[in-house]
Write an enzyme that holds these catalytic residues in place. Sequence first.
Site, short mmCIF file in Angstrom:
data_model
loop_
_atom_site.label_atom_id
_atom_site.label_comp_id
_atom_site.label_asym_id
_atom_site.label_seq_id
_atom_site.Cartn_x
_atom_site.Cartn_y
_atom_site.Cartn_z
N LYS A 35 27.37 31.29 -53.56
CA LYS A 35 26.21 32.13 -53.85
C LYS A 35 26.21 32.46 -55.34
CE LYS A 35 28.60 36.35 -52.45
NZ LYS A 35 28.43 37.65 -51.81
N TYR A 255 26.67 47.30 -85.89
CA TYR A 255 25.86 48.45 -85.48
C TYR A 255 26.71 49.71 -85.34
CZ TYR A 255 21.75 45.66 -84.24
OH TYR A 255 20.65 44.87 -84.27
C1 LIG Z 1 30.30 37.83 -46.63
C2 LIG Z 1 31.10 37.27 -47.74
N1 LIG Z 1 32.07 36.38 -47.48
C3 LIG Z 1 32.83 35.85 -48.47
C4 LIG Z 1 32.65 36.19 -49.79
C5 LIG Z 1 33.55 35.61 -50.86
O1 LIG Z 1 34.31 36.64 -51.44
P1 LIG Z 1 35.36 36.39 -52.61
O2 LIG Z 1 34.59 35.88 -53.78
O3 LIG Z 1 35.97 37.72 -52.86
O4 LIG Z 1 36.34 35.38 -52.10
C6 LIG Z 1 31.66 37.12 -50.10
C7 LIG Z 1 31.47 37.53 -51.49
O5 LIG Z 1 31.20 38.62 -51.84
C8 LIG Z 1 30.86 37.67 -49.05
O6 LIG Z 1 29.90 38.57 -49.32
#
Ligand SMILES: Cc1ncc(COP(=O)(O)O)c(C=O)c1O
Length: 359
Positions: A35, A255
Site C-alpha cells: 500500500k 531562514y
Molecule cells: C492491516 C495491515 N496489515 C499489515 C500491515 C503491514 O505492517 P508493517 O509495515 O508494520 O509490517 C499494515 C500496515 O500498516 C496493515 O495496516
Amino acid sequence: MIPRVTATIDLAAIRHNLGVVRRNAPHSKVMAAIKADGYGHGAVPVARALEGQADAFAVAALEEALLLREARVQAPLALLEGILSLEEARLCLRHAVQVVVHDHWQLDILEALPHGARVSLWIKLDSGMHRLGFPLADVPRLWQRVAARPDWEFLGWITHLACADEPDNPATHEQVQAFARAVDGLPGARSIANSAGLIAWPEARTDWVRPGLMLYGASPLPGKIGADLGLKPAMRFESRLIAVRDYPKGAAIGYGATWRCPEPMRVGVAAVGYADGYHRALPTGTPVVVRGRRVEMVGRVSMDMITLDLRAVPDACVGDPALLWGEGLPVEDIARRAGTIAYELLCGLTQRVRFMHAG
Ligand SMILES: Cc1ncc(COP(=O)(O)O)c(C=O)c1O
C-alpha cells in the site's frame, strides 16, 4: 538534465528482505504490504519484483489495486480497507481483488451482488486495536452470514496488532489469544502478524503473515535498524550540492538565522527540502553523507534546499551527491531525529523526486 533529487530502489534488496520474512515465518504464506505506493518505493515495480515470490499483495484502497491490475500484476491482491460501495464491489469482482470486510454494512453490499458472484473475502476482526474490524463477539453471527453463501470464496480471518513493536507489552499476547479463541473451530486461514509481529511474536506467525516495512529494509522495532535484523535498505535517497561557499565566523545560515558558523568555514547547499519529502522537523546535526563522509545539516530545512557544514569534506564540489538516507545512513535514525518513524519518511517522497529501479 541532471536530476536534483533521486530515489534509487534496489529491488534485489526487497527480494532479499522477503527471504528474511520467510526465514522468520517458514510455515506462513506471505501477503506483502505494498500500500501507499509500496511504502513509497513504487507499488508496480515492487509487485513485479516479488511476483511469484510473495503469495499475495495487500493494498489499502481500490485505486491502488486497479493500478496494479492495469500494470498486469496478476497475483492475488487484497484490499485491506475494503469496499465503500456496490460499484467498488463489482470492480473487485471484475479485477479479482480480494475484499477485506470489516463491518456489517460491507457484508450488506456483498450480499447485494447477484447470487453466484464469486466474491473472495477475508473477515477482519478487532482483537483489541479498535481501528477496523468486527467485535469478536460478532463472530458467530458473522459466520452464519458467510456460511450461507457457498458461492463466495471465504479466505479467512484477519486481525491487526496494535503494539507488536513493544516486545514486553502483554497486549499482543492478549490480542493473539482473543483472536484465536474467537475463531476456534471455524474454517478459513488466520492472519495476524505485520513485520513487528512476525519478528517479535512467534505466536503471531499463523497461516498468513502481512509484512510491510521490513520488506523495504527498515526495522519495525524501535532501537534497531534493518541491518540488525538481517535486512537491506531498499531505498537510496540522494540529492546534489548546487553551491559551496566559504563564510566567516558568525555568519548566519538559512531562514531564521538559527545557526551561525562557529569559525570561518565552508557551507554547502543540497537541492532537497520538505517539498521533496525531506522532513522539515529535521534539526541541525542531522547527518548527510558527502564523498563517503558524514557531514551535518545545519539551520532550517527549506522547501527545496538544505545547508550542510562541509568542514569534514573540504574537497566537496558542486554536483557531488549528498546521501540523505540509504545504505550506511539508516532511515530509522533520520526518522528518529525528525520525531517520526521510518514509515512516514519512506512513503513521504513527492513527485519531485526522480525514481530509479534497479535489480
Ligand atoms: C492491516 C495491515 N496489515 C499489515 C500491515 C503491514 O505492517 P508493517 O509495515 O508494520 O509490517 C499494515 C500496515 O500498516 C496493515 O495496516
